[in-house]
Design a protein around this motif. Structure first.
Motif, PDB file in Angstrom:
ATOM      1  N   THR A 123      31.933  -3.263  44.281  1.00 23.39           N
ATOM      2  CA  THR A 123      33.385  -3.364  44.344  1.00 23.39           C
ATOM      3  C   THR A 123      33.984  -2.940  43.005  1.00 23.39           C
ATOM      4  OG1 THR A 123      33.219  -5.215  45.892  1.00 23.39           O
ATOM      5  CG2 THR A 123      35.335  -4.909  44.790  1.00 23.39           C
ATOM      6  N   THR A 178      38.127  -1.680  41.188  1.00 25.19           N
ATOM      7  CA  THR A 178      39.569  -1.539  41.396  1.00 25.19           C
ATOM      8  C   THR A 178      40.075  -0.301  40.671  1.00 25.19           C
ATOM      9  OG1 THR A 178      40.130  -2.873  39.448  1.00 25.19           O
ATOM     10  CG2 THR A 178      39.881  -4.034  41.552  1.00 25.19           C
ATOM     11  N   THR A 218      43.985   1.596  39.408  1.00 26.58           N
ATOM     12  CA  THR A 218      45.424   1.421  39.230  1.00 26.58           C
ATOM     13  C   THR A 218      46.056   2.766  38.923  1.00 26.58           C
ATOM     14  OG1 THR A 218      45.008  -0.756  38.272  1.00 26.58           O
ATOM     15  CG2 THR A 218      47.213   0.158  37.973  1.00 26.58           C
ATOM     16  N   GLU A 253      45.189   2.349  51.286  1.00 32.70           N
ATOM     17  CA  GLU A 253      44.838   2.215  49.878  1.00 32.70           C
ATOM     18  C   GLU A 253      45.558   3.227  48.997  1.00 32.70           C
ATOM     19  OE1 GLU A 253      40.622   2.555  49.840  1.00 32.70           O
ATOM     20  OE2 GLU A 253      40.273   0.538  50.596  1.00 32.70           O
ATOM     21  N   THR A 305      41.728  -2.532  45.426  1.00 27.22           N
ATOM     22  CA  THR A 305      40.299  -2.838  45.434  1.00 27.22           C
ATOM     23  C   THR A 305      39.590  -1.943  46.451  1.00 27.22           C
ATOM     24  OG1 THR A 305      40.719  -5.141  44.821  1.00 27.22           O
ATOM     25  CG2 THR A 305      38.570  -4.635  45.796  1.00 27.22           C
ATOM     26  N   GLN A 329      35.618  -0.893  48.083  1.00 24.40           N
ATOM     27  CA  GLN A 329      34.232  -1.338  48.210  1.00 24.40           C
ATOM     28  C   GLN A 329      33.351  -0.182  48.659  1.00 24.40           C
ATOM     29  OE1 GLN A 329      33.040  -4.397  51.235  1.00 24.40           O
ATOM     30  NE2 GLN A 329      32.558  -5.605  49.398  1.00 24.40           N
TER      31      GLN A 329
END
Length: 496
Positions: free
Chosen positions: A409, A411, A413, A449, A458, A460
């Motif tokens: 996982t 993230t 931005t 997303e 996030t 995965q």
């Protein structure tokens, strides 16, 4: 005379930055003290306003050229005469020079372009690109992009750290051979934004033979006119802040006989030949060439050699030596008042507010390479500039260590506004990768997303798709911006 060329050449209109930082600090302190004294002495509001305005300009000039950084470019042009690459190009790339190179730009002409070979190269890259990537990837350089038009090839490689700041990449080509219907002559180019400054690299192969100097000029101007980019502020080559033009330009040495040519070359008296070099002669007549700079020709003419030797042509044709292979650069001239009035405010980052200074450290040829009848020409140049962009478009964050036994996982931005889409994807790369397609695995940015500016998303990756080997990896956010069928590459947000 040759001793005068040991100092790097600088454009006469380039801004000098020789003033030390400490001197600038002292000057700013004195200006501040002067402003306080004037405010105490004068009660004339108009005078105070004028003095304040003048001092504001002085403060601006004091700080204008601080925080500037220097980036090193290594530019190579080589007519390879359809030959396969040599076993080793480390000398050509000067890999261990200091400071380290930031951008490698390699322009080749006459790459093998037989129909079968050309199709094969389109499927899996040509042998020259493979060798360059194999040599540079272990040292942390990544192939950003390339463009090819039959025998013309232009390759751009950069340090990994610069990838998030190389944006708006586009490439194009222009045919001039056989009335524009055949790609054996012409130009290929790559343009991009480098820390917010618009750069363009143009690799040309112009008409050959002594008597076609005017045709070479016509072809050069035709290429400049026909190269179009889908960018509102830099639609053509000459709109860019800095243009580097190089290639087998095919200009010859006029008038001099073979004996005088070879005698001057053998004695190292290259200056005796400069005034009859066709490119130098045309620069005195052609306004467009007068905007370009070039280092002194303090190296042997690079054409025509017998292959695998340092001997000029001894065949029956006995072609005259010439500096056919050249590297030029141009800084966009300062805008006139009329142009200033018409300029869009959104393009102000590309004006004189943040100028670039170009200095040339070296301009030479490497005679040790003999696979072709041309010797490769090398220029190392410094771009001194202040970064207009210091924030990547995307940041990616990973916590802990990944393994092949569990899902991973991370993230990301979005830090700046750009057209993210469901065509975007995030790749996982093992350190030492050569290009954007060398990912170990990847994940599409899904419909739900596509992030807004500042939003943390996030993602995965399934353990079934990781196939991780021990070592260090990097995540990269790759975005496609589809514009009228053109898919320029943007590689952003590389983080460990």
């Amino acid at each position: 005379m040759s001793d005068t060329f040991d100092v790097p050449r600088v454009r006469s209109d380039s801004t000098s930055t020789t003033t030390s930082t400490s001197s600038l600090v002292i000057l700013r302190q004195r200006l501040a003290q002067l402003l306080v004294c004037l405010e105490d002495l004068s009660s004339d509001d108009e005078a105070n306003e004028e003095v304040s305005h003048t001092l504001d300009k002085a403060f601006y000039l004091c700080g204008k050229y601080t925080n500037r950084e220097s980036f090193r470019l290594h530019v190579v042009t080589w007519n390879v005469g359809t030959a396969e690459p040599p076993a080793d190009v480390r000398s050509l790339l000067q890999l261990y020079s200091q400071p380290a190179t930031d951008l490698f730009v390699i322009g080749l002409q006459e790459v093998n372009a037989t129909p079968v070979r050309y199709i094969s190269d389109l499927i899996s890259e040509d042998s020259w690109s493979h060798l360059l990537m194999d040599t540079l990837a272990p040292m942390g350089y990544i192939k950003v992009t390339s463009v090819r038009m039959q025998g013309l090839l232009l390759i751009l490689l950069a340090k990994q750290v610069h990838l998030p700041f190389i944006r708006d990449i586009q490439s194009t080509y222009t045919r001039t051979g056989l009335f524009g219907y055949w790609g054996n002559k012409g130009g290929v180019s790559v343009r991009f934004s480098f820390y917010g400054h618009m750069l363009c690299f143009l690799n040309c192969h112009l008409a050959a033979h002594m008597n076609y100097v005017l045709q070479r000029m016509d072809e050069f101007e035709y290429i400049l006119d026909r190269q179009d980019f889908d960018m509102y502020n830099t639609p053509q080559v000459l709109d860019h802040k800095v243009v580097f033009c190089f290639g087998d330009l095919n200009f010859r040495i006029a008038d001099h006989g073979m004996h005088f040519l070879r005698s001057s070359i053998n004695n190292g008296r290259f200056n005796l030949l400069w005034n009859r070099d066709q490119l130098t002669m045309m620069k005195k007549k052609e306004p467009i060439l007068q905007e370009f700079e070039e280092g002194p020709l303090c190296f042997k003419p690079t054409y025509k050699f017998d292959r695998f030797s340092e001997t000029y042509d001894i065949s029956g044709k006995k072609r005259k030596p010439a500096w056919t292979d050249r590297i030029l650069w141009r800084i966009k001239p300062k805008a006139t008042e009329t142009e200033d009035e018409n300029r869009l405010t959104s393009s102000s980052a590309d004006d004189d507010e943040h100028p670039i200074k170009v200095t040339q450290e070296m301009y030479t040829c490497d005679v040790s390479y003999g696979v072709s009848d041309h010797k490769p020409v090398i220029a190392t140049l410094n771009l001194e500039m202040r970064k207009n962009v210091e924030t990547p478009l995307v940041t990616l964050t990973v916590e802990g260590h990944w393994s092949a036994d569990e899902d991973a996982t991370f993230t990301y931005t979005i830090l700046e506004n750009f057209e993210s889409s469901t065509w975007d994807w995030i790749g996982l790369y093992k350190i030492g990768f050569k290009r954007a397609s060398d990912y170990s695995t990847f994940a599409w940015v899904k419909d739900d997303e596509v992030a807004a500016n500042g939003e943390v998303v996030t993602v995965q990756m399934s353990k079934n798709e990781l196939n991780l080997l021990a070592g260090d990896y990097v995540l990269g956010y790759y975005t496609f911006a589809v514009m009228e069928g053109l898919l320029p590459e943007n590689i952003n947000g590389y983080e460990k």
